[in-house]
Design an enzyme around this catalytic site. Structure first.
Site, PDB file in Angstrom:
ATOM      1  N   SER A  25       0.841  -1.209   0.000  1.00 21.75           N
ATOM      2  CA  SER A  25       0.000   0.000   0.000  1.00 21.75           C
ATOM      3  C   SER A  25       0.870   1.251   0.000  1.00 21.75           C
ATOM      4  O   SER A  25       0.632   2.201  -0.755  1.00 21.75           O
ATOM      5  CB  SER A  25      -0.879   0.032   1.252  1.00 21.75           C
ATOM      6  OG  SER A  25      -1.806  -1.004   1.209  1.00 21.75           O
ATOM      7  N   ARG A 124     -13.887  -7.038 -11.104  1.00 24.41           N
ATOM      8  CA  ARG A 124     -14.153  -6.273  -9.874  1.00 24.41           C
ATOM      9  C   ARG A 124     -14.942  -5.004 -10.178  1.00 24.41           C
ATOM     10  O   ARG A 124     -14.763  -4.377 -11.227  1.00 24.41           O
ATOM     11  CB  ARG A 124     -12.826  -5.965  -9.161  1.00 24.41           C
ATOM     12  CG  ARG A 124     -12.158  -7.250  -8.696  1.00 24.41           C
ATOM     13  CD  ARG A 124     -10.798  -7.018  -8.092  1.00 24.41           C
ATOM     14  NE  ARG A 124     -10.853  -6.411  -6.780  1.00 24.41           N
ATOM     15  CZ  ARG A 124      -9.779  -6.140  -6.067  1.00 24.41           C
ATOM     16  NH1 ARG A 124      -8.568  -6.419  -6.539  1.00 24.41           N
ATOM     17  NH2 ARG A 124      -9.885  -5.587  -4.880  1.00 24.41           N
ATOM     18  N   GLN A 170      -9.083   2.294  -0.625  1.00 26.13           N
ATOM     19  CA  GLN A 170      -8.915   2.565  -2.064  1.00 26.13           C
ATOM     20  C   GLN A 170      -9.862   3.679  -2.496  1.00 26.13           C
ATOM     21  O   GLN A 170      -9.463   4.600  -3.227  1.00 26.13           O
ATOM     22  CB  GLN A 170      -9.177   1.297  -2.874  1.00 26.13           C
ATOM     23  CG  GLN A 170      -8.136   0.221  -2.607  1.00 26.13           C
ATOM     24  CD  GLN A 170      -8.389  -1.070  -3.369  1.00 26.13           C
ATOM     25  OE1 GLN A 170      -9.422  -1.233  -4.011  1.00 26.13           O
ATOM     26  NE2 GLN A 170      -7.457  -1.996  -3.278  1.00 26.13           N
ATOM     27  N   ASP A 320      -7.014  -7.945   4.656  1.00 26.62           N
ATOM     28  CA  ASP A 320      -6.218  -8.819   3.777  1.00 26.62           C
ATOM     29  C   ASP A 320      -5.705 -10.065   4.491  1.00 26.62           C
ATOM     30  O   ASP A 320      -5.037 -10.899   3.882  1.00 26.62           O
ATOM     31  CB  ASP A 320      -5.035  -8.030   3.191  1.00 26.62           C
ATOM     32  CG  ASP A 320      -5.511  -6.986   2.188  1.00 26.62           C
ATOM     33  OD1 ASP A 320      -6.645  -7.105   1.689  1.00 26.62           O
ATOM     34  OD2 ASP A 320      -4.755  -6.036   1.911  1.00 26.62           O
ATOM     35  N   ARG A 351     -12.941 -14.010  -1.754  1.00 22.89           N
ATOM     36  CA  ARG A 351     -12.179 -14.735  -0.713  1.00 22.89           C
ATOM     37  C   ARG A 351     -13.045 -15.352   0.383  1.00 22.89           C
ATOM     38  O   ARG A 351     -12.631 -16.333   0.989  1.00 22.89           O
ATOM     39  CB  ARG A 351     -11.140 -13.802  -0.083  1.00 22.89           C
ATOM     40  CG  ARG A 351      -9.978 -13.557  -1.005  1.00 22.89           C
ATOM     41  CD  ARG A 351      -8.854 -12.811  -0.316  1.00 22.89           C
ATOM     42  NE  ARG A 351      -7.824 -12.503  -1.293  1.00 22.89           N
ATOM     43  CZ  ARG A 351      -7.093 -11.397  -1.289  1.00 22.89           C
ATOM     44  NH1 ARG A 351      -7.266 -10.492  -0.351  1.00 22.89           N
ATOM     45  NH2 ARG A 351      -6.183 -11.199  -2.213  1.00 22.89           N
ATOM     46  N   ARG A 397      -2.942 -14.417  -2.348  1.00 26.07           N
ATOM     47  CA  ARG A 397      -3.101 -14.683  -0.912  1.00 26.07           C
ATOM     48  C   ARG A 397      -3.692 -16.075  -0.667  1.00 26.07           C
ATOM     49  O   ARG A 397      -3.414 -16.695   0.357  1.00 26.07           O
ATOM     50  CB  ARG A 397      -3.950 -13.604  -0.240  1.00 26.07           C
ATOM     51  CG  ARG A 397      -3.299 -12.226  -0.316  1.00 26.07           C
ATOM     52  CD  ARG A 397      -3.819 -11.250   0.711  1.00 26.07           C
ATOM     53  NE  ARG A 397      -3.522  -9.879   0.306  1.00 26.07           N
ATOM     54  CZ  ARG A 397      -2.337  -9.290   0.412  1.00 26.07           C
ATOM     55  NH1 ARG A 397      -1.315  -9.931   0.913  1.00 26.07           N
ATOM     56  NH2 ARG A 397      -2.170  -8.045  -0.008  1.00 26.07           N
TER      57      ARG A 397
HETATM   58  C1  S3P Z   1      -5.613  -1.299   0.009  1.00 27.92           C
HETATM   59  C2  S3P Z   1      -6.828  -1.289   0.612  1.00 27.92           C
HETATM   60  C3  S3P Z   1      -7.647  -2.483   0.848  1.00 27.92           C
HETATM   61  C4  S3P Z   1      -6.817  -3.765   0.732  1.00 27.92           C
HETATM   62  C5  S3P Z   1      -5.918  -3.743  -0.459  1.00 27.92           C
HETATM   63  C6  S3P Z   1      -4.964  -2.558  -0.393  1.00 27.92           C
HETATM   64  C7  S3P Z   1      -4.911  -0.026  -0.194  1.00 27.92           C
HETATM   65  O1  S3P Z   1      -8.689  -2.532  -0.091  1.00 27.92           O
HETATM   66  O2  S3P Z   1      -7.662  -4.887   0.675  1.00 27.92           O
HETATM   67  O3  S3P Z   1      -5.169  -4.938  -0.535  1.00 27.92           O
HETATM   68  O4  S3P Z   1      -3.684  -0.028  -0.434  1.00 27.92           O
HETATM   69  O5  S3P Z   1      -5.566   1.018  -0.122  1.00 27.92           O
HETATM   70  P1  S3P Z   1     -10.058  -1.710   0.173  1.00 27.92           P
HETATM   71  O6  S3P Z   1      -9.663  -0.339   0.411  1.00 27.92           O
HETATM   72  O7  S3P Z   1     -10.894  -1.810  -1.043  1.00 27.92           O
HETATM   73  O8  S3P Z   1     -10.680  -2.399   1.354  1.00 27.92           O
END
Ligand code: S3P
Length: 440
Positions: A25, A124, A170, A320, A351, A397
């Protein structure tokens, strides 16, 4: 079979200290923010994986150059609204974070951008991004909110007020990046999720205000304020460390320290949950780094694990890691319960569905009601049949969790799609072997 690994025995006791690769991230955020910083940024320990390489290719298409040296990455930032590109296609590969965030990052750009991704990313949903980013005035076209998607930004974006209630970093980050391109102040009421974007912008002295509340954070971003290039040393990824944490605690007579891990409170749900399950796990040597918290994680083999009724408030900080948490629940005494995990079905693969199928194949009793599950743990779980795992939708994963299951439960396992680890953790199997596991 090509791309398949075979595991025939449990891992022997080990006592080791390891490092894992840089946090995904933070690596992606460092790449995207240095692209619009002013001047040359230097990023050490950036994750080298397909997802971050997709991010680098994306900024290159936007007219930003970079050099990847042995020890660091240099990015020559062009400033906010400085992209110089014409009708380009960006391929985000497998990375949901990149695909979602790049739309916000490019919102001030007056050219047509086509966004594509691999098979998994193309399944997605993007309505979660299309909705808020369109409110800024970006014209986004897609077929039922799936990739490929086309959008044209504008330098006349309008600031928005938005309530993000999925707890998705995100979505929040995409809105923040779009706000950077927008004259005026954008306000977001965001259900708690990882906050690396806010922390990094604050460290860069960007005019961003954050009010932390119990369930939501209130964020205000003033747009169009240039910020200077920066240096950053990316700490290790807790989502990668998690595989070794669970491997250690489910193995006999073993001990492990995973060094230099990003332990931001919005990321350590797995540690909170494992502690409640009676696992011997702790964070030591904590220190602050540029607004983030870093520490070493110490884990010991843990017998007498107990079940846990997981509150929904921990879902986002462990999002995650649930595949691994379920594996621990399957080896604990009692019935563990998890609630409202719909977001888990929206990842690189569904998942939640996959975890249930996987646990049942292992012989674990799992009850499901909507997106709530109960796992009936058994500390003496033994495999009845040979195990042949097809890695559903090549999810990295799922592959890594299957390896941890094989090395701790025992039995005969064939696991497909080893290449899937290239997206987030190419070094995974090397570390597994360093700990003494036999893998064919
Ligand atoms: C992430 C946010 C998460 C996570 C992803 C990385 C990020 O997703 O599952 O692996 O770097 O902002 P969501 O924000 O959709 O939950």
């Amino acid at each position: 079979m090509k791309n398949q690994i075979k595991i025939y025995e449990k891992i022997k006791p080990f006592k080791k200290q390891i490092f894992v690769s840089g946090d995904k991230s933070l690596s992606i955020r460092c790449i995207l923010l240095s692209a619009i910083a002013v001047g040359k940024s230097k990023i050490y320990n950036v994750l080298k994986s397909e997802d971050t390489f997709s991010a680098l290719k994306a900024i290159k298409k936007l007219g930003v150059s970079y050099t990847l040296k042995k020890n660091y990455l240099e990015i020559y930032g062009v400033g906010i609204n400085g992209f110089n590109n014409k009708n380009i296609t960006i391929n985000a590969g497998n990375s949901g974070t990149l695909a979602r965030c790049i739309i916000g990052l490019c919102s001030g750009n007056n050219q047509k951008i086509k966004l594509v991704g691999d098979k998994s990313l193309s399944k997605r949903d993007f309505s979660r991004i299309v909705e808020p980013i369109s409110l800024f005035g970006v014209n986004i076209k897609s077929n039922e909110n799936l990739l490929p998607l086309e959008f044209i930004g504008t330098n006349l974006l309008r600031p928005i007020s938005y309530i993000e209630n999925k707890g998705s970093a995100q979505i929040k980050t995409s809105i923040i990046l779009s706000a950077l391109n927008t004259m005026g102040t954008t306000k977001i009421k965001a259900k708690k999720s990882r906050d690396h974007t806010e922390v990094l912008l604050k460290y860069l002295n960007y005019p961003i205000k954050i009010k932390k509340k119990k369930i939501y954070d209130i964020i205000e971003i003033k747009g169009l304020s240039d910020f200077k290039a920066f240096e950053y040393n990316v700490p290790g990824d807790i989502s990668s460390a998690a595989f070794f944490m669970v491997l250690t605690l489910l193995s006999k007579k073993s001990e492990l320290i995973v060094k230099n891990i990003l332990v931001n409170p919005s990321r350590i749900g797995i540690i909170t949950i494992l502690k409640k399950m009676n696992a011997k796990i702790s964070i030591i040597n904590k220190k602050k780094y540029k607004g983030e918290l870093i520490g070493d994680i110490r884990i010991k083999s843990s017998e007498n694990l107990n079940s846990f009724n997981c509150p929904e408030s921990l879902n986002s900080s462990a999002i995650d890691e649930f595949l691994l948490i379920f594996l621990v629940a399957a080896r604990s005494k009692g019935i563990s319960k998890f609630k409202n995990l719909d977001e888990l079905n929206k990842k690189e693969s569904p998942r939640l569905d996959i975890a249930i199928k996987f646990l049942r194949m292992l012989g674990v009793k799992v009850l499901r009601e909507n997106n709530n599950i109960s796992i009936f743990g058994n500390p003496n779980l033994k495999l009845k049949n040979k195990f042949h795992i097809t890695n559903f939708m090549k999810d990295h994963r799922v592959f890594m969790m299957s390896v941890v299951a094989a090395l701790t439960i025992g039995g005969e396992y064939w696991i497909n799609d080893r290449d899937s680890i290239k997206t987030s953790f190419p070094n995974f199997l090397n570390i597994i072997k360093k700990l003494g596991a036999k893998i064919n």
